[in-house]
Structure formats: C-alpha cells, structure tokens
Motif scaffolding. Structure first.
Motif, PDB file in Angstrom:
ATOM      1  N   GLY B 257       0.649  -1.249   0.151  1.00 24.12           N
ATOM      2  CA  GLY B 257       0.088   0.060  -0.079  1.00 24.12           C
ATOM      3  C   GLY B 257       0.681   1.401   0.017  1.00 24.12           C
ATOM      4  O   GLY B 257       0.230   2.345   0.241  1.00 24.12           O
ATOM      5  N   LYS B 258       2.054   1.069  -0.248  1.00 21.28           N
ATOM      6  CA  LYS B 258       2.873   2.450  -0.247  1.00 21.28           C
ATOM      7  C   LYS B 258       3.157   3.051  -1.566  1.00 21.28           C
ATOM      8  O   LYS B 258       3.473   2.051  -2.547  1.00 21.28           O
ATOM      9  CB  LYS B 258       4.193   2.107   0.374  1.00 21.28           C
ATOM     10  N   ASP B 259       2.893   4.251  -1.752  1.00 26.13           N
ATOM     11  CA  ASP B 259       3.111   4.759  -2.936  1.00 26.13           C
ATOM     12  C   ASP B 259       4.482   4.886  -3.556  1.00 26.13           C
ATOM     13  O   ASP B 259       5.370   5.407  -2.523  1.00 26.13           O
ATOM     14  CB  ASP B 259       2.673   6.181  -2.917  1.00 26.13           C
ATOM     15  N   ILE B 260       4.810   4.655  -4.885  1.00 26.69           N
ATOM     16  CA  ILE B 260       6.094   4.987  -5.426  1.00 26.69           C
ATOM     17  C   ILE B 260       6.245   5.942  -6.601  1.00 26.69           C
ATOM     18  O   ILE B 260       5.224   5.781  -7.478  1.00 26.69           O
ATOM     19  CB  ILE B 260       6.674   3.567  -6.121  1.00 26.69           C
ATOM     20  N   CYS B 261       6.580   6.921  -6.360  1.00 24.95           N
ATOM     21  CA  CYS B 261       6.637   8.169  -7.232  1.00 24.95           C
ATOM     22  C   CYS B 261       7.780   8.212  -8.361  1.00 24.95           C
ATOM     23  O   CYS B 261       8.515   7.831  -8.251  1.00 24.95           O
ATOM     24  CB  CYS B 261       6.768   9.406  -6.377  1.00 24.95           C
TER      25      CYS B 261
END
Lengths: 295, 295
Positions: B257-261
C-alpha cells in the motif's frame, strides 16, 4: 459452538492468469501476521503452480472443475490438473472426510466481467453462509452469487473442506493486477477472517437473511455453423454488472451491428457477462434472480 | 502521384488472443465489399493462426517482433513464429523488395491498457504519415503514438511493405470482444482505406503536421530479487490513458500500500500502462512526450 474453525486456507492461482490471488498469497507469505488470528491458523498457498508459471488459466484443463468426489476418485485421468487436484485434496482435505486438514477454504479469483467485489458460493453449509452474511454486513457493496453452474456436483477448490468460499472480483483482464481490486479482495478476506475469530470466540452475531443473486441459467453467444461467435455482448451490458434485462432488451450486437434481444418472459439480472475464460465454455453470461434468502 | 497503392492487407490475430482483429478479419472475409474500393484490392488474413487456435498471444514467441530483416534472413531459428514470419513475409513482402506483394499493411491489435483508439507507428515513410494525419482529421479522438520501442530495427508485421500502420485499441482484456472497440477499430480502418482511395485518385489533401505522443522510455514494475513484481500501477493511472506525470506524482503502489513516485525532472505522458503482455517483457508503461510534428 460445537466445531471451532482451527485452520483456514487462503488459496490463489487456481487459475494461473488471475494474478490478484497469486500476488495476495505472495504478500501474505511475506507478511503472515496480516492473516493470522488468535483462535486459528491460516495456510496461504498457490494452487495451480504450473499454470501460474505459464500465466495461463490452466495447463491441461480447468483445475476448479476437478474437485467432484467422482473426479477425485478417478485415477485413470492423468492430465496435469487431474493429478494436481489429488495433491491439493490431500493438503486441504480429503474431501468428505470427518477430519479435513483445513476447515475453511477461501479461494481467490478474478474475472474480466464487471462483477465488482463478489462471492460465489454453491454450498448449503450454514456456517459458510453466516460468514458470507457477516462479510456483506461489513462491506455493503459486496455481491453474493449463488452458483448452480456447469457441473452436477461441487467441483471448486472451495468445496474440499466443510466450509468454502470463492471470491470473484472484476473487471480485471487476465494477466493483470489492478490495485483497487487487489485491496478490495484483501478487504473481503479480512472480513471473513474476522468472522471466523468472532465465531470461534462465540461472539458472532447470527444473521437470519442475506440478499443474493441466484443462478438461473447460462447462455452462449450467437454462433455460426462452424462454432465461431457471430455477435458480441451488447454495449448496454458491457461495464454494467448486475444489469436487469427484460423481454426486448438487447443482449448482443452482431458483428454487422444488428441488435439481438432477450426473449425471456421473466426479467433477470446479468452476471459474468463477457468473461474471457467462458468463451471456450460457451457462456456469454449468467442470468440470475435477485432475492433475499433466509439463513 | 508516382506510386499508386494497388494492394492493401488487413491483418488480424498477430497476437492470437487479441480477438478484435481476429473477428474483424472474419467479418471482412464474409463481407469483402466492406473493405473494397475501386482503385485497389484488399487482402484480409489471419496472421498467427496457431496462436488464434489456442487463444494465446503466441505459440513460441511474439510474432510481432520477428520481422526485422536480420530475423527474416535467419534460417537457423525454428520456433513456430520464426517459421511463420517467413511465410507471411512471402505473402505480403518480401520486405525490402521493390515489388512487395502488398503496398500497405494495416495490422489490428488490442491492449489491456487504456489507449483508446490509437495508431502505433515507427516508420518514417511520408505516405504512411499522410494516411495517419487523414485518419486523425476524420477521427479527432484517435491518438497517434510514435513507437521507438524494444527492438533496434522495425520488427512489426506492418513493417513488411513500404507503408504500414498498427492499430491499437483498449482497454480490452485478452480473449475478449468489446463491441465499442470493435466498431471503433472498423472506423479507423475505413478512414485509412478512404485515404488510399483519395490518394490513388490524386484527390488526397496534403497534411503538414499532426499531433503525436513520442516514445521516450519504457519502465518496469518494481520487482524483488527473485524478479516478482512488488508494486502495481497506481490507481490514479489506471483507466487514465495519456495521463501526464510530473516529479513526485505516484506511478505505483506497493502490495503493502505504499506509493512509489515518479522521479524524472521532465513531465511525461503515460501510455501502455498495465498492458498484460508487457509484464513478461518487463514494461509497466511507456513514457512519452506530446508534440506536433511537421510532415
């Protein structure tokens, strides 16, 4: 509560190109604490490992149609999935035994059809239905589909132990992960595990009814003499899961652009419309009734 | 006009599970008048017949990467598609000859990505670009993608004759027909055939520019040491074809669930995001620039 649930299996990749279950199992194997509870153990496993490697639905045949008692006892069948089903039955069952290795299977599936978050269930087992009603109460958008499908006997992975549920989410193409459906599936799993924990502690509320879509019939695409499809799902039914159709409503549009309409007298709801894997099974959609059933 | 176009090929099933092209060819074989014009002939054919039968992308390898001159001249390669490409090259080419059997190939594809109606093109051939500009003028929602992709030389079916265009439409799951995309693809085909007729009669308008998405780079999904995907396309990019991303915008969300930008300095447009067949090619998306080019 006479029979606590001591072991739950979360199974993914029964269809090897339905990646949501494959990767949820990968996640839970890396983070087992996410699916553990105090009162029971959770086993996470990939089922059709050969198909997962190939990213195909199956190697030789549909694994999720090989768990009838007749098929499990037929040692003359030697396709990959015929053999694999016996191994899985040993790990999770054996089916029909009083002492199955797991008490509940939650099998993870996806569909190219606009089914949203849904549970497919064909058992009459009361505890399974209580779990489903609990999940529906927690997740109102969850759809419950009572499948009375294409085999006489229960043939799904989820039919091995006394309690079994198949989660179906879509639309997702085969071979693709969608974050919304991935986390949506996880939410349904968590609700079901929460129910088991409540049940084991004697704190589960008893539900007396639940709204379901009840299987009536499966219908094929229009085809020519050679068996080739001659019409497609009508655009009014595409991306429109659980649409209600009445006599005269279009079901298909021919390749030439002509509408082909529903001729039934009874209005029905359209489920599993345009599921890729059902082209070869000769199903374009399932027609169902919507009803509230007593539990 | 020095070189009229005398023969056009409409090819479907280069990827056997992209059913839109397979069934459009079936339709045109049954109704050849739909794709005939006065000034040229149209040949309709299925290309990867073996893969169509299996409803898989390919039998042994991607047919649409086997049409480099090097591959066509390599008689040591004996995979199904290596052999098939030589047969197709004889029917439609041979590539590089002054007298190819057809002058223009229009090859029909679909993608699970939200590409809408689009044309993929990698040739510099001026007449091909005039045809594309004409189609774009007739169908404003048509997107033009200049592919500078994953092979050094032109490797597509559409690279066999002097003029060649690949139509890509989506999102469509593999193994599925969608009526909207089927008729949308047909609209693009008709526009291209109309152009050829105008061109042959000397009546084609000359276009001086066209707006395109220009390939910059392909990027992979985040993966672990074993090569397994550890993150999915971010929900903000799903069903959002041609989205613009700037530094700091999320590209992926991890299974946890962690965003990677996006870390690039330049803003880019996202194409071919979450195409099923690109998982094994290690592409999650293509980043492109949007520009108007002179013709």
């Amino acid at each position: 509560m006479d029979h606590p649930i001591r072991k739950v299996a979360l199974t993914g990749g029964t269809h090897g190109n339905e990646l949501t279950g494959v990767y949820l199992v990968q996640k839970f194997l890396a983070h087992p604490e996410l699916v553990q509870r105090e009162s029971f153990e959770t086993l996470c496993m990939h089922t059709n490992v050969g198909a997962i490697k190939q990213c195909t639905r199956y190697v030789d045949k549909d694994l999720n149609r090989t768990f009838t008692l007749e098929a499990l006892n037929d040692y003359s069948a030697t396709a990959y999935e015929d053999a694999l089903s016996k191994v899985i039955n040993q790990k999770l069952g054996p089916k029909g035994s009083d002492e199955t290795a797991v008490d509940l299977v939650i099998d993870l599936h996806t569909t190219t059809s606009d089914m949203g978050l849904s549970i497919c269930v064909s058992t009459k087992d009361p505890l399974t239905w209580q779990a489903i009603a609990y999940a529906k109460a927690q997740i109102p958008e969850l759809n419950i589909f009572r499948w009375n499908g294409d085999t006489d006997d229960a043939s799904f992975v989820s039919s091995i132990p006394p309690h079994g549920i198949t989660i179906e989410v879509g639309p997702i193409p085969q071979g693709v992960l969608r974050a919304d459906m991935f986390f949506g599936t996880e939410k349904v799993i968590q609700a079901l595990l929460d129910f088991v924990e409540l049940y084991n502690s004697g704190e589960a509320q008893s539900y007396t009814e639940v709204e379901i879509y009840d299987h009536v019939t499966l219908i094929d695409y229009p085809r020519n003499k050679e068996g080739a499809i001659t019409a497609m799902l009508h655009p009014t039914l595409q991306d429109n899961g659980y649409a209600k159709v009445s006599k005269g409503d279009p079901l298909f549009v021919s390749l030439e652009g002509k509408d082909i309409c529903y001729e039934g007298k009874e209005s029905r709801y359209v489920l599993f419309a345009n599921e890729a894997a059902y082209y070869e099974k000769h199903f374009s959609m399932c027609l169902a009734d919507k009803k509230t059933i007593k539990l």
